[in-house]
Design a protein around this motif. Sequence first.
Motif, mmCIF file in Angstrom:
data_model
loop_
_atom_site.group_PDB
_atom_site.id
_atom_site.type_symbol
_atom_site.label_atom_id
_atom_site.label_comp_id
_atom_site.label_asym_id
_atom_site.label_seq_id
_atom_site.Cartn_x
_atom_site.Cartn_y
_atom_site.Cartn_z
ATOM 1 N N ALA A 96 0.825 -1.138 0.117
ATOM 2 C CA ALA A 96 0.031 0.019 0.029
ATOM 3 C C ALA A 96 0.945 1.213 -0.116
ATOM 4 N N TYR A 97 2.100 1.141 0.475
ATOM 5 C CA TYR A 97 3.179 2.296 0.503
ATOM 6 C C TYR A 97 4.142 2.146 -0.523
ATOM 7 N N GLY A 98 3.907 1.240 -1.406
ATOM 8 C CA GLY A 98 5.036 1.158 -2.418
ATOM 9 C C GLY A 98 6.058 -0.170 -2.276
ATOM 10 N N GLY A 99 5.759 -0.686 -1.093
ATOM 11 C CA GLY A 99 6.606 -2.042 -0.751
ATOM 12 C C GLY A 99 6.127 -3.416 -1.814
ATOM 13 N N GLN A 100 7.086 -4.351 -1.606
ATOM 14 C CA GLN A 100 6.935 -5.480 -2.461
ATOM 15 C C GLN A 100 6.216 -6.431 -1.746
ATOM 16 N N GLY A 101 6.006 -6.469 -0.464
ATOM 17 C CA GLY A 101 5.348 -7.403 0.413
ATOM 18 C C GLY A 101 6.020 -8.958 0.335
ATOM 19 N N LEU A 102 7.422 -8.861 0.286
ATOM 20 C CA LEU A 102 7.803 -10.189 0.027
ATOM 21 C C LEU A 102 8.401 -10.760 1.572
ATOM 22 N N PRO A 103 8.501 -11.981 1.767
ATOM 23 C CA PRO A 103 8.589 -12.543 3.157
ATOM 24 C C PRO A 103 9.974 -12.066 3.595
ATOM 25 N N THR A 104 9.943 -11.966 5.011
ATOM 26 C CA THR A 104 11.024 -11.710 5.739
ATOM 27 C C THR A 104 12.013 -12.677 5.597
ATOM 28 N N LEU A 105 12.020 -13.928 5.507
ATOM 29 C CA LEU A 105 12.751 -14.891 5.029
ATOM 30 C C LEU A 105 13.523 -14.460 4.050
ATOM 31 N N LEU A 106 12.957 -14.225 2.768
ATOM 32 C CA LEU A 106 13.916 -13.820 1.515
ATOM 33 C C LEU A 106 14.769 -12.276 1.866
#
Length: 588
Positions: A96-106
């Motif tokens: 929602a703020y331009g992030g990619q929402g990928l896992p913390t693990l990655l």
Amino acid sequence: MYRAPLAEISQTLNQVADLPELLKTDLFSELSPDIVEAILQEAAKFSETRITPLRTKGDHQGATLKDAKVTTAEGWKELYKDWTDGGWNALTGDPAYGGQGLPTLLSVAVAEMWNSGSLGFAIASTLTMGAVEALEHHASDELKNTYLEKLISGEWSGTMNLTEPQAGSDLGALRCRAERADDGTYRIFGQKIFITYGEHDLTDNIVHLVLARLPDAPAGTKGISLFLVPKYLVNEDSSLGARNDVFCAGLEEKLGLHASPTCTMIYGDGFGDTGDKGAVGYLIGEEHKGLVYMFTMMNNARLLVGIQGVAIAEAAYQKARAYAAERRQGRSLNAPKGAEMSPIIEHPDVQRMLLTMKGLTQASRAICYSCAQALDMAKADSTKADFWANRASLLTPLAKAFSTDSGVDVASLGIQVHGGMGYIEETGAAQLLRDARILPIYEGTNGIQAMDLVMRKLPLENGGHIHGFLQELRDIAGQAKTSGKLSAIAPQLESALDATEEATRLLQDCIIKGDSQTALCGATPYQRLLSLTVGTLYLTKAGLQDSRAAALAAFFAENTLQETAALKQVVFNGAASLSNAATILQDI
């Protein structure tokens, strides 16, 4: 020169930290293994070709302060811009703020590569990511809309302002004060020290998260509030406005991390452009609840500090192994008669050091990645969110403490492998040890991690969570028993698990009985005991599927896991002698 260990990273992601299961969840179902591999490949390329070549220059030039402005080392600003332009700062940010929402693990796997390239560079984004998480969880919509997008992109950076001259780990002693203003904002006054990237030239704005007390605040940690204090105020159209009343008054001269500016920050001396004395601050969440909010940022930072330990260890191992393959000294036992000197990598003691370095690195990597996976599963698996949150809580002190201790130990062994040349700055081995030495200290010393583990994490689920975890590890040991590659070390695995189980129950009994003295005396040896057991079982888990990993697991079990028996005895018997001998410390 550093080369990203993509094979080991992928193996740990897939065979230990169960990335394939994470990708099956609805939250991350659009992320395919091919995309993961592509991200890792691109991160490796950037770290190897852009970050690593500037490691030595950053160490030699450092950061400089003039007229309250900090200039970073040559090439740093261009490197940071290219890094953020590549989207690397936004990996886990809210879409929602331009992030990619990928896992913390990655993101943890990628962060390992940045930190192996240069810890002094990568630490800047570590604090920004922590600030983002704190704002995502606790800030008002107005603050989120003003600051999150540019923090997530990396256009602006973030800091964490806790420490004061009289208040290090004991935040209850904070004196930095906040005063309410008529417009609903606050004015911040005081001094903060050891502020990483508190001032620099990489971004146009710096967003400080600051702990301070209001005049009517309760005493101790319950009276701390959290404020957002920007270097420049932000206008309604998102442009930068007046210079806020917060400045860098000094840079610390440190043992290592020379490229990273460690700042003394002064709030409220009246040198800003706002026309008022006091730095303008915005309350995050509710008054007097700042420490709870800051722990969101600190827990994120503790895992990322753990991965710094992994990264330094990996860089030190690679440097030592390359040197050992080239350096010739003496003749190996298997060299033919009359042969010239052999590479020192052929000598058993050097092999032992290198394999110890590799084992500590891989065990630490497995613990950190598994901690990150638990954080992701707490978000992705709503039916077991509490379970996964508890697992992440249990693994966080291990990830921070064991991995950073390993970083120091591996960097020190790296110098030993180099011999006298390791003590010379020219080889770069010394810089890795100098940089690594802060890791067991900041973001909560490793002694504090041990206290947290014993006093707060062992009681999770009425004491049941740790025993469920140990049973999971016993299942791995049971598989090793029937595996031809690992059956020989099954007895050592079971013995370590028995020692860990016994020490765990002893400490839990101490907590129930209110015997905090015995529990705290045994906390640090217990933390290492548990970490060695967990790390070795994770190595074994990988070894069940790969012969090279099996060889490393067997070496580690035979040569390092044996410490667990002695550590159990320290947990059981060390408290009395420690308390008695402590009287010596009172002598002047």
